[in-house]
Design a protein around this motif. Structure first.
Motif, PDB file in Angstrom:
ATOM      1  N   SER A  61       0.854  -1.182   0.000  1.00 21.83           N
ATOM      2  CA  SER A  61       0.000   0.000   0.000  1.00 21.83           C
ATOM      3  C   SER A  61       0.890   1.232   0.000  1.00 21.83           C
ATOM      4  O   SER A  61       2.013   1.200   0.505  1.00 21.83           O
ATOM      5  CB  SER A  61      -0.891   0.002   1.242  1.00 21.83           C
ATOM      6  OG  SER A  61      -1.609   1.209   1.317  1.00 21.83           O
ATOM      7  N   ALA A 110       0.027   3.940   1.559  1.00 20.43           N
ATOM      8  CA  ALA A 110      -0.183   4.569   2.862  1.00 20.43           C
ATOM      9  C   ALA A 110       0.435   3.684   3.945  1.00 20.43           C
ATOM     10  O   ALA A 110       0.215   2.480   3.977  1.00 20.43           O
ATOM     11  CB  ALA A 110      -1.672   4.749   3.132  1.00 20.43           C
ATOM     12  N   ALA A 111       1.196   4.292   4.820  1.00 21.16           N
ATOM     13  CA  ALA A 111       1.846   3.555   5.900  1.00 21.16           C
ATOM     14  C   ALA A 111       0.878   3.425   7.081  1.00 21.16           C
ATOM     15  O   ALA A 111       1.109   3.951   8.163  1.00 21.16           O
ATOM     16  CB  ALA A 111       3.122   4.253   6.325  1.00 21.16           C
ATOM     17  N   VAL A 112      -0.208   2.732   6.855  1.00 15.33           N
ATOM     18  CA  VAL A 112      -1.231   2.578   7.883  1.00 15.33           C
ATOM     19  C   VAL A 112      -1.413   1.099   8.170  1.00 15.33           C
ATOM     20  O   VAL A 112      -1.534   0.288   7.254  1.00 15.33           O
ATOM     21  CB  VAL A 112      -2.575   3.189   7.405  1.00 15.33           C
ATOM     22  CG1 VAL A 112      -3.668   2.951   8.419  1.00 15.33           C
ATOM     23  CG2 VAL A 112      -2.415   4.657   7.118  1.00 15.33           C
ATOM     24  N   LYS A 113      -1.405   0.742   9.417  1.00 14.65           N
ATOM     25  CA  LYS A 113      -1.673  -0.640   9.815  1.00 14.65           C
ATOM     26  C   LYS A 113      -3.160  -0.787  10.092  1.00 14.65           C
ATOM     27  O   LYS A 113      -3.754   0.043  10.776  1.00 14.65           O
ATOM     28  CB  LYS A 113      -0.887  -0.995  11.069  1.00 14.65           C
ATOM     29  CG  LYS A 113       0.596  -0.957  10.882  1.00 14.65           C
ATOM     30  CD  LYS A 113       1.121  -2.345  10.952  1.00 14.65           C
ATOM     31  CE  LYS A 113       2.645  -2.276  10.857  1.00 14.65           C
ATOM     32  NZ  LYS A 113       3.188  -3.496  10.415  1.00 14.65           N
ATOM     33  N   LEU A 114      -3.759  -1.813   9.540  1.00 15.55           N
ATOM     34  CA  LEU A 114      -5.168  -2.060   9.777  1.00 15.55           C
ATOM     35  C   LEU A 114      -5.363  -2.715  11.133  1.00 15.55           C
ATOM     36  O   LEU A 114      -4.563  -3.565  11.539  1.00 15.55           O
ATOM     37  CB  LEU A 114      -5.739  -2.956   8.676  1.00 15.55           C
ATOM     38  CG  LEU A 114      -5.749  -2.351   7.278  1.00 15.55           C
ATOM     39  CD1 LEU A 114      -6.237  -3.388   6.268  1.00 15.55           C
ATOM     40  CD2 LEU A 114      -6.631  -1.131   7.232  1.00 15.55           C
ATOM     41  N   PRO A 115      -6.402  -2.329  11.841  1.00 12.54           N
ATOM     42  CA  PRO A 115      -6.638  -2.947  13.148  1.00 12.54           C
ATOM     43  C   PRO A 115      -7.103  -4.395  12.988  1.00 12.54           C
ATOM     44  O   PRO A 115      -7.854  -4.716  12.071  1.00 12.54           O
ATOM     45  CB  PRO A 115      -7.744  -2.081  13.754  1.00 12.54           C
ATOM     46  CG  PRO A 115      -8.434  -1.475  12.594  1.00 12.54           C
ATOM     47  CD  PRO A 115      -7.394  -1.323  11.518  1.00 12.54           C
TER      48      PRO A 115
END
Length: 95
Positions: free
Chosen positions: A54, A56-61
């Motif tokens: 991805s 975006a450097a976002v971790k999904l919960p």
């Protein structure tokens, strides 16, 4: 990689699309342009670039994997126009 009208005709036949001779020529030019652009992208050296899942450097919960909406067969079948023996009744599609 360049496509000719014969290649476009084969793709159209596989896609079940009817094309005129003029359209075959037009699509041969357009698809060949896209393939040339892809060849240009393949020339870029990406050996030192890490792979991304991805941008975006976002971790999904994370959540606990458990069933929460079960045992609603009657409610679901209540919306069906026809239901019998706990199943949806649909028209026969093959003879």
């Amino acid at each position: 990689m360049a496509l000719d009208k014969k290649d476009v005709a084969k793709i159209a036949r596989l896609a079940r699309i009817e094309l005129t001779e003029a359209e075959k020529e037009e699509y041969a030019v357009k698809i060949s342009g896209v393939l040339q652009w892809i060849d240009q992208l393949n020339e870029v050296n990406t050996d030192s670039i890490p792979q991304l899942a991805s941008v975006a450097a976002v971790k999904l919960p994370w959540r606990e994997d458990k069933v929460t909406d079960g045992n609603q067969q009657d409610a679901v079948l209540g919306n069906a126009p026809k239901a019998e023996y706990g199943c949806f009744e649909v028209p026969k599609v093959m003879e």
